[in-house]
Scaffold this active site. Structure first.
Site, PDB file in Angstrom:
ATOM      1  N   THR A 114       0.821  -1.211   0.000  1.00  0.00           N
ATOM      2  CA  THR A 114       0.000   0.000   0.000  1.00  0.00           C
ATOM      3  C   THR A 114       0.859   1.268   0.000  1.00  0.00           C
ATOM      4  OG1 THR A 114      -1.448   1.269   1.471  1.00  0.00           O
ATOM      5  CG2 THR A 114      -0.100  -0.384   2.519  1.00  0.00           C
ATOM      6  N   ASP A 115       0.266   2.370  -0.471  1.00  0.00           N
ATOM      7  CA  ASP A 115       0.972   3.662  -0.408  1.00  0.00           C
ATOM      8  C   ASP A 115       1.094   4.157   1.037  1.00  0.00           C
ATOM      9  OD1 ASP A 115      -1.701   4.273   0.015  1.00  0.00           O
ATOM     10  OD2 ASP A 115      -1.798   5.899  -1.446  1.00  0.00           O
ATOM     11  N   GLU A 116       0.331   3.535   1.957  1.00  0.00           N
ATOM     12  CA  GLU A 116       0.341   4.019   3.343  1.00  0.00           C
ATOM     13  C   GLU A 116       1.686   3.812   4.038  1.00  0.00           C
ATOM     14  OE1 GLU A 116      -3.238   3.319   5.632  1.00  0.00           O
ATOM     15  OE2 GLU A 116      -4.347   2.912   3.802  1.00  0.00           O
ATOM     16  N   TYR A 174      -1.317  -0.648  11.167  1.00  0.00           N
ATOM     17  CA  TYR A 174      -1.529  -1.304   9.866  1.00  0.00           C
ATOM     18  C   TYR A 174      -0.383  -0.974   8.910  1.00  0.00           C
ATOM     19  CZ  TYR A 174      -3.114  -1.732   5.008  1.00  0.00           C
ATOM     20  OH  TYR A 174      -3.169  -2.011   3.657  1.00  0.00           O
ATOM     21  N   LYS A 211       2.566  -3.350   7.227  1.00  0.00           N
ATOM     22  CA  LYS A 211       2.783  -3.512   5.776  1.00  0.00           C
ATOM     23  C   LYS A 211       4.213  -3.085   5.417  1.00  0.00           C
ATOM     24  CE  LYS A 211       0.339  -4.676   2.985  1.00  0.00           C
ATOM     25  NZ  LYS A 211      -0.052  -6.030   2.476  1.00  0.00           N
TER      26      LYS A 211
HETATM   27  N1  LIG Z   1      -8.066  -1.946  -0.133  1.00  0.00           N
HETATM   28  C1  LIG Z   1      -7.183  -1.034  -0.544  1.00  0.00           C
HETATM   29  O1  LIG Z   1      -7.568   0.097  -0.862  1.00  0.00           O
HETATM   30  C2  LIG Z   1      -5.729  -1.394  -0.667  1.00  0.00           C
HETATM   31  C3  LIG Z   1      -4.859  -0.469  -1.262  1.00  0.00           C
HETATM   32  C4  LIG Z   1      -3.517  -0.823  -1.423  1.00  0.00           C
HETATM   33  C5  LIG Z   1      -3.058  -2.058  -1.002  1.00  0.00           C
HETATM   34  N2  LIG Z   1      -3.926  -2.917  -0.399  1.00  0.00           N
HETATM   35  C6  LIG Z   1      -3.378  -4.230   0.015  1.00  0.00           C
HETATM   36  O2  LIG Z   1      -4.010  -5.202  -0.812  1.00  0.00           O
HETATM   37  C7  LIG Z   1      -4.168  -6.424  -0.103  1.00  0.00           C
HETATM   38  C8  LIG Z   1      -5.626  -6.847  -0.139  1.00  0.00           C
HETATM   39  O3  LIG Z   1      -6.429  -5.805   0.441  1.00  0.00           O
HETATM   40  P1  LIG Z   1      -8.010  -5.966   0.536  1.00  0.00           P
HETATM   41  O4  LIG Z   1      -8.579  -4.602   0.634  1.00  0.00           O
HETATM   42  O5  LIG Z   1      -8.482  -6.895  -0.517  1.00  0.00           O
HETATM   43  O6  LIG Z   1      -8.145  -6.676   1.966  1.00  0.00           O
HETATM   44  P2  LIG Z   1      -9.412  -7.412   2.600  1.00  0.00           P
HETATM   45  O7  LIG Z   1      -9.341  -7.098   4.056  1.00  0.00           O
HETATM   46  O8  LIG Z   1     -10.647  -7.099   1.850  1.00  0.00           O
HETATM   47  O9  LIG Z   1      -9.102  -8.966   2.364  1.00  0.00           O
HETATM   48  C9  LIG Z   1      -8.075  -9.636   3.033  1.00  0.00           C
HETATM   49  C10 LIG Z   1      -8.246 -11.125   2.777  1.00  0.00           C
HETATM   50  O10 LIG Z   1      -7.152 -11.791   3.423  1.00  0.00           O
HETATM   51  C11 LIG Z   1      -7.667 -12.888   4.166  1.00  0.00           C
HETATM   52  N3  LIG Z   1      -6.774 -13.115   5.313  1.00  0.00           N
HETATM   53  C12 LIG Z   1      -6.607 -12.339   6.412  1.00  0.00           C
HETATM   54  N4  LIG Z   1      -5.718 -12.889   7.243  1.00  0.00           N
HETATM   55  C13 LIG Z   1      -5.292 -14.037   6.655  1.00  0.00           C
HETATM   56  C14 LIG Z   1      -4.364 -15.043   7.010  1.00  0.00           C
HETATM   57  N5  LIG Z   1      -3.677 -14.997   8.164  1.00  0.00           N
HETATM   58  N6  LIG Z   1      -4.163 -16.077   6.162  1.00  0.00           N
HETATM   59  C15 LIG Z   1      -4.849 -16.149   4.988  1.00  0.00           C
HETATM   60  N7  LIG Z   1      -5.754 -15.242   4.610  1.00  0.00           N
HETATM   61  C16 LIG Z   1      -5.972 -14.190   5.431  1.00  0.00           C
HETATM   62  C17 LIG Z   1      -9.061 -12.467   4.597  1.00  0.00           C
HETATM   63  O11 LIG Z   1      -9.884 -13.594   4.902  1.00  0.00           O
HETATM   64  C18 LIG Z   1      -9.545 -11.709   3.375  1.00  0.00           C
HETATM   65  O12 LIG Z   1     -10.161 -12.569   2.448  1.00  0.00           O
HETATM   66  C19 LIG Z   1      -3.668  -6.165   1.317  1.00  0.00           C
HETATM   67  O13 LIG Z   1      -2.364  -6.676   1.422  1.00  0.00           O
HETATM   68  C20 LIG Z   1      -3.677  -4.649   1.442  1.00  0.00           C
HETATM   69  O14 LIG Z   1      -2.667  -4.210   2.332  1.00  0.00           O
HETATM   70  C21 LIG Z   1      -5.239  -2.625  -0.220  1.00  0.00           C
END
Ligand SMILES: NC(=O)c1ccc[n+]([C@@H]2O[C@H](COP(=O)([O-])OP(=O)(O)OC[C@H]3O[C@@H](n4cnc5c(N)ncnc54)[C@H](O)[C@@H]3O)[C@@H](O)[C@H]2O)c1
Length: 356
Positions: free
Chosen positions: A142-144, A167, A171
């Site tokens: 993430t950009d965070e 968080y 990351k």
């Molecule tokens: N949502 C955003 O805007 C955003 C932006 C940039 C990066 N990201 C990154 O993208 C990735 C996905 O984000 P998201 O928004 O889809 O998250 P989300 O919270 O919607 O989904 C996370 C998924 O991971 C699974 N999970 C959690 N802990 C786990 C574990 N220990 N073992 C296996 N599975 C596990 C959960 O069941 C869920 O299905 C993350 O790494 C996040 O940091 C998200």
């Protein structure tokens, strides 16, 4: 080890918002891969429709990325030749209330995956096993991790890491572990750091689903502080196309920032969503005896350590890999609101009506 002519890719967290959109896209586009989805099925997981579940190129395994034996078994059993790692605890507010699970999943879980990839694909430092020359670990971040910006500037790949929440710190830690497996062992890794995503299948704790859900159930729409914090919004399908490109064409050991120069303050975005909903959900508005969803907006106590502004300089992925975002915010928001409207009205019609 299974004898399968398809290349097996381990996708972690593939039931989450971005992972599930990615799997849908990937299965449709590529027949030559077998996607193994390892997901713990936390509260953030979303169900797939039966078409995906039944696909011969898709296998779901319920379990945690922290589980050493399970991850080792999956690498061997399916002969994993690539990892795309989405699994994470992803909600900043939850990380403030209960940080420990963020360290376990985001840091220890990433370490466990990296270490298993290293052991399965390599015979030692810089020695790749025959048959695993193209095996790659793509870490989704993430950009965070870069912290917060003032009113000017944008995060580039060279920006200093300065995470502000548990968080983003977890990351950032995972990004550094990925880097270390490249620098120390020569593991084939790439990392991408993306701005805020929006689109279908996001958990309702996040801003856009919260606004839509609150509005349709006649609840107050909470906005942190004075609502002037700024985020850069990218449609999840544009993120998935960037991941596809980086996974296949990115340079080993490099990181790529992904964003779309689409900055909105939280309050501007919430107001825009209310305007769209006023038009699309006029019947619900009438049931609620309101003339606009804007009346439901309320400002709540600010999040501790709330980052002021994020903006991404994505020159590198645009110039080196030829990526561009395709979905305009207007079109994407419109489509997103339609998706949640249909989902909420179909699954929770009583919740919507009882507030009328
Ligand atoms: N949502 C955003 O805007 C955003 C932006 C940039 C990066 N990201 C990154 O993208 C990735 C996905 O984000 P998201 O928004 O889809 O998250 P989300 O919270 O919607 O989904 C996370 C998924 O991971 C699974 N999970 C959690 N802990 C786990 C574990 N220990 N073992 C296996 N599975 C596990 C959960 O069941 C869920 O299905 C993350 O790494 C996040 O940091 C998200």
């Amino acid at each position: 080890m299974r004898n399968n002519t398809r290349k097996a890719i381990l996708v972690t967290g593939g039931l989450g918002f971005i992972g599930s959109n990615f799997i849908q896209y990937f299965l449709k586009k590529y027949e030559q891969y077998h996607v193994i989805n390892l997901d713990k099925v936390t509260y953030a997981a979303q169900e797939f429709d039966s078409e995906i579940e039944a696909s011969p190129t898709y296998t779901f395994i319920k379990g945690s990325i922290e589980n050493k034996e399970l991850v080792e078994y999956i690498f061997k059993e399916y002969d994993i030749k690539g990892v795309i790692h989405f699994a994470a605890e992803s909600h900043v507010d939850n990380s403030i209330n209960d940080p420990e699970i963020f360290i376990k999943t985001n840091v220890m879980g990433t370490f466990n995956l990296l270490n298993n990839a290293y052991k399965y694909w390599m015979d030692g430092v810089n020695i790749v096993k025959t048959g695993y020359e193209t095996s790659r670990f793509h870490h989704i971040s993430t950009d965070e991790v870069y912290g917060s910006l003032s009113d000017i500037g944008a995060f580039s790949e060279e920006s200093k890491y300065a995470p502000n929440s548990p968080y983003s710190a977890s990351k950032a830690s995972s990004d550094l572990l990925v880097r270390s497996y490249f620098k120390t062992y020569g593991l084939n890794v790439v990392t991408s750091n993306c701005s805020n995503n929006y689109g279908p299948r996001q958990n309702k704790e996040k801003l856009i689903p919260t606004v839509i859900h609150s509005a349709l159930t006649g609840k107050e729409i909470p906005v942190y502080g004075d609502g002037r914090n700024i985020r850069d919004w990218l449609h999840v399908e544009d993120h998935t196309s960037a991941i596809d490109l980086i996974f296949h064409q990115g340079v080993t050991g490099e990181t790529y920032n992904i964003g779309s120069d689409n900055e909105w303050s939280n309050i501007q975005l919430v107001q825009e969503l209310c305007t769209i909903l006023d038009e699309k959900a006029a019947d619900i508005l009438e049931n609620l005896h309101l003339d606009s969803f804007h009346h439901l907006i309320c400002f709540v106590h600010d999040r501790p350590g709330h980052d002021w502004r994020y903006a991404i300089d994505s020159t590198k992925i645009r110039e080196e890999l030829g990526w561009n975002s395709e979905i305009s915010f207007k079109e994407g928001l419109d489509q997103t609101v339609d998706w949640y409207l249909e989902k909420i009205l179909k699954r929770h019609p009583n919740e919507v009506q009882k507030n009328g």
